[in-house]
Write a protein that holds these residues in place. Structure first.
Motif, PDB file in Angstrom:
ATOM      1  N   ALA A 141      -3.127   3.562  34.123  1.00 23.19           N
ATOM      2  CA  ALA A 141      -2.060   2.623  33.805  1.00 23.19           C
ATOM      3  C   ALA A 141      -2.632   1.387  33.117  1.00 23.19           C
ATOM      4  CB  ALA A 141      -1.312   2.229  35.075  1.00 23.19           C
ATOM      5  N   PHE A 142      -1.752   0.544  32.593  1.00 26.30           N
ATOM      6  CA  PHE A 142      -2.181  -0.695  31.938  1.00 26.30           C
ATOM      7  C   PHE A 142      -3.173  -1.430  32.834  1.00 26.30           C
ATOM      8  CE2 PHE A 142      -0.213  -4.447  29.328  1.00 26.30           C
ATOM      9  CZ  PHE A 142      -1.485  -4.931  29.047  1.00 26.30           C
ATOM     10  N   PHE A 143      -2.815  -1.595  34.103  1.00 21.67           N
ATOM     11  CA  PHE A 143      -3.695  -2.263  35.060  1.00 21.67           C
ATOM     12  C   PHE A 143      -4.051  -1.266  36.152  1.00 21.67           C
ATOM     13  CE2 PHE A 143      -1.004  -5.507  33.138  1.00 21.67           C
ATOM     14  CZ  PHE A 143      -1.973  -6.369  32.624  1.00 21.67           C
ATOM     15  N   ALA A 144      -5.345  -1.033  36.352  1.00 17.24           N
ATOM     16  CA  ALA A 144      -5.792  -0.028  37.311  1.00 17.24           C
ATOM     17  C   ALA A 144      -7.191  -0.374  37.805  1.00 17.24           C
ATOM     18  CB  ALA A 144      -5.789   1.361  36.667  1.00 17.24           C
ATOM     19  N   THR A 145      -7.489   0.079  39.005  1.00 17.38           N
ATOM     20  CA  THR A 145      -8.818  -0.143  39.571  1.00 17.38           C
ATOM     21  C   THR A 145      -9.809   0.911  39.102  1.00 17.38           C
ATOM     22  OG1 THR A 145      -8.220   1.121  41.551  1.00 17.38           O
ATOM     23  CG2 THR A 145      -7.859  -1.268  41.619  1.00 17.38           C
ATOM     24  N   THR A 146      -9.301   2.121  38.838  1.00 18.07           N
ATOM     25  CA  THR A 146     -10.168   3.213  38.392  1.00 18.07           C
ATOM     26  C   THR A 146      -9.563   3.902  37.180  1.00 18.07           C
ATOM     27  OG1 THR A 146      -9.094   4.824  39.855  1.00 18.07           O
ATOM     28  CG2 THR A 146     -10.991   3.618  40.750  1.00 18.07           C
ATOM     29  N   PHE A 170     -13.922   0.127  33.627  1.00 21.87           N
ATOM     30  CA  PHE A 170     -14.824  -0.797  32.946  1.00 21.87           C
ATOM     31  C   PHE A 170     -16.083  -1.051  33.770  1.00 21.87           C
ATOM     32  CE2 PHE A 170     -10.521  -2.367  31.443  1.00 21.87           C
ATOM     33  CZ  PHE A 170     -10.516  -1.532  30.328  1.00 21.87           C
ATOM     34  N   GLY A 171     -16.441  -0.080  34.618  1.00 22.94           N
ATOM     35  CA  GLY A 171     -17.718  -0.128  35.325  1.00 22.94           C
ATOM     36  C   GLY A 171     -17.817  -1.124  36.452  1.00 22.94           C
ATOM     37  N   PHE A 190     -17.314  -6.740  33.339  1.00 21.68           N
ATOM     38  CA  PHE A 190     -16.932  -5.509  32.640  1.00 21.68           C
ATOM     39  C   PHE A 190     -18.128  -4.927  31.891  1.00 21.68           C
ATOM     40  CE2 PHE A 190     -12.089  -6.478  32.024  1.00 21.68           C
ATOM     41  CZ  PHE A 190     -11.896  -6.207  33.373  1.00 21.68           C
ATOM     42  N   GLN A 191     -18.249  -3.589  31.945  1.00 21.95           N
ATOM     43  CA  GLN A 191     -19.332  -2.891  31.253  1.00 21.95           C
ATOM     44  C   GLN A 191     -18.762  -1.984  30.168  1.00 21.95           C
ATOM     45  OE1 GLN A 191     -21.854  -0.883  34.075  1.00 21.95           O
ATOM     46  NE2 GLN A 191     -22.199  -2.736  35.285  1.00 21.95           N
ATOM     47  N   GLY A 220     -23.525   0.819  30.623  1.00 21.53           N
ATOM     48  CA  GLY A 220     -24.219  -0.045  31.569  1.00 21.53           C
ATOM     49  C   GLY A 220     -24.550  -1.426  31.063  1.00 21.53           C
ATOM     50  N   GLN A 221     -23.994  -1.820  29.908  1.00 22.76           N
ATOM     51  CA  GLN A 221     -24.247  -3.152  29.361  1.00 22.76           C
ATOM     52  C   GLN A 221     -22.958  -3.971  29.403  1.00 22.76           C
ATOM     53  OE1 GLN A 221     -27.399  -4.176  28.402  1.00 22.76           O
ATOM     54  NE2 GLN A 221     -27.971  -2.198  29.281  1.00 22.76           N
ATOM     55  N   SER A 222     -23.103  -5.283  29.306  1.00 21.70           N
ATOM     56  CA  SER A 222     -21.938  -6.169  29.336  1.00 21.70           C
ATOM     57  C   SER A 222     -20.988  -5.821  28.199  1.00 21.70           C
ATOM     58  CB  SER A 222     -22.384  -7.631  29.224  1.00 21.70           C
ATOM     59  OG  SER A 222     -23.157  -7.998  30.345  1.00 21.70           O
ATOM     60  N   LEU A 223     -19.706  -5.757  28.526  1.00 27.04           N
ATOM     61  CA  LEU A 223     -18.708  -5.382  27.520  1.00 27.04           C
ATOM     62  C   LEU A 223     -18.292  -6.568  26.667  1.00 27.04           C
ATOM     63  CD1 LEU A 223     -16.674  -3.400  26.302  1.00 27.04           C
ATOM     64  CD2 LEU A 223     -15.158  -3.875  28.220  1.00 27.04           C
ATOM     65  N   LEU A 224     -18.045  -7.711  27.295  1.00 26.75           N
ATOM     66  CA  LEU A 224     -17.509  -8.879  26.598  1.00 26.75           C
ATOM     67  C   LEU A 224     -18.556  -9.982  26.517  1.00 26.75           C
ATOM     68  CD1 LEU A 224     -14.039  -8.925  28.387  1.00 26.75           C
ATOM     69  CD2 LEU A 224     -14.500  -8.138  26.060  1.00 26.75           C
ATOM     70  N   SER A 225     -18.614 -10.627  25.375  1.00 28.31           N
ATOM     71  CA  SER A 225     -19.589 -11.701  25.183  1.00 28.31           C
ATOM     72  C   SER A 225     -19.123 -12.976  25.871  1.00 28.31           C
ATOM     73  CB  SER A 225     -19.774 -11.984  23.688  1.00 28.31           C
ATOM     74  OG  SER A 225     -18.597 -12.582  23.156  1.00 28.31           O
ATOM     75  N   PRO A 226     -20.045 -13.876  26.219  1.00 30.97           N
ATOM     76  CA  PRO A 226     -19.649 -15.162  26.799  1.00 30.97           C
ATOM     77  C   PRO A 226     -18.709 -15.944  25.884  1.00 30.97           C
ATOM     78  CG  PRO A 226     -22.005 -14.806  27.090  1.00 30.97           C
ATOM     79  CD  PRO A 226     -21.519 -13.718  26.177  1.00 30.97           C
TER      80      PRO A 226
END
Length: 330
Positions: free
Chosen positions: A146-151, A158-159, A191-192, A196-202
């Motif tokens: 779904a739009f919002f989901a834990t898994t 998103f790891g 978020f990954q 295994g790497q960061s998805l979003l930049s600072p």
């Protein structure tokens, strides 16, 4: 179909001072913030579209001398979105139009067509809240959740544990709201990218957020984000300068209170998300048609005296990969 009953406007000598009672407010356009949370530029060429994208590219790793260069696979994702037909017809008798003395009947009827500008906003809030007030069904995101989901796909979305659906502490105090706000910011940081790497930049996370909440919760959210905290009259911290950590840190938080949401749950959207979490498919823009007295194509008017004006358009909406949005579930 409904017909405009104009009998109240047919009195002889009717004055027009109040003829525009609703005219000055009826033509509300869609909220300008919708473009920050919904991609409005996706053009459609058919009734249904298939979309695809490649998952995160593998990251380099150490290449041991004498061994083959490391390899890794790169998966792809496919999903679809549907274009729907939308329309509205407004009818009246031609005698009503002739006898209506305020001169506002046609303007009021055309206001129904102008409301088509609200369709993206209406579809967006269906996607957001999982309702079907406008859309016939709410689609899942490309990852199958779904739009919002834990898994998603049996793994943490998103790891990270809880994905983009966090359990909130409530909205009864500004402290609870601010705690959940920072939990959302921290969740974005965790978020990954699937490798295994960061998805979003600072920089992306620090570019600011839009907080979407129920209109009924406006006081609580404005108190939390816009008002300096009040110093206590008595107690050990008496005399301490009032503070608001969000204001003091110059974080960019834009509030959007909407009557389309029920009280309690709220949402955090990144302003600088690489892709907006939702999108609108635009197949055909607004088309106006009308049949009035004397129109050669007005069979209904010629045979019944009923005139009409109608509008048609073809649009759809869907959820993109929603790494730029977090829901606080209360």
């Amino acid at each position: 179909m409904s017909q405009i009953i104009a009998s109240s406007l047919l009195a002889n000598g009717l004055r027009t001072e109040f003829a525009d009672t609703y005219a000055k407010i009826r033509n509300r356009q869609a909220d300008g913030r919708i473009a920050s949370v919904m991609d409005l530029g996706v053009k459609a060429t058919n009734r249904r579209h298939e979309f695809g994208y490649l998952n995160a590219a593998p990251h380099v790793e150490r290449w041991i001398r004498g061994e083959a260069i490391p390899e890794d696979a790169m998966d792809s994702v496919q999903f679809s979105a549907t274009v729907h037909n939308w329309g509205r017809r407004v009818k009246w008798h031609k005698d009503d139009r002739k006898d209506e003395q305020t001169g506002t009947l046609m303007d009021a009827a055309r206001g129904a067509g102008e409301s088509a500008a609200l369709l993206p906003e209406r579809m967006f809030f269906d996607l957001l809240a999982g309702t079907t007030n406008t859309l016939p069904a709410v689609p899942n995101a490309p990852d199958g959740a779904a739009f919002f989901a834990t898994t998603a796909g049996g793994a943490n979305r998103f790891g990270v544990s809880s994905g983009n659906l966090l359990t909130g502490g409530g909205i009864t105090t500004s402290a609870l709201i601010l705690t959940d706000y920072y939990l959302a910011i921290q969740q974005f940081m965790l978020f990954q990218d699937g490798k295994g790497q960061s998805l979003l930049s600072p920089e992306t996370i620090g570019s600011g957020v839009i907080v979407i909440h129920a209109a009924a919760d406006t006081e609580e959210f404005e108190t939390a984000f816009l008002q300096k905290r009040q110093g206590r009259v008595m107690g050990t911290d008496a005399g301490v300068t009032p503070s608001n950590i969000v204001l003091d840190s110059s974080r960019d938080v834009q509030l959007w209170g909407s009557p389309r949401l029920a009280t309690g749950d709220w949402y955090v959207f990144l302003k600088g998300s690489p892709k907006p979490p939702t999108f609108m498919l635009d197949r055909e823009g607004l088309l106006e048609q009308q049949s009035l007295e004397g129109d050669s194509n007005g069979d209904l008017t010629r045979t019944t005296g009923i005139e009409y004006i109608q509008w048609e358009l073809r649009q759809g909406a869907g959820v993109a990969l929603p790494y730029g949005a977090v829901k606080i579930n209360n």
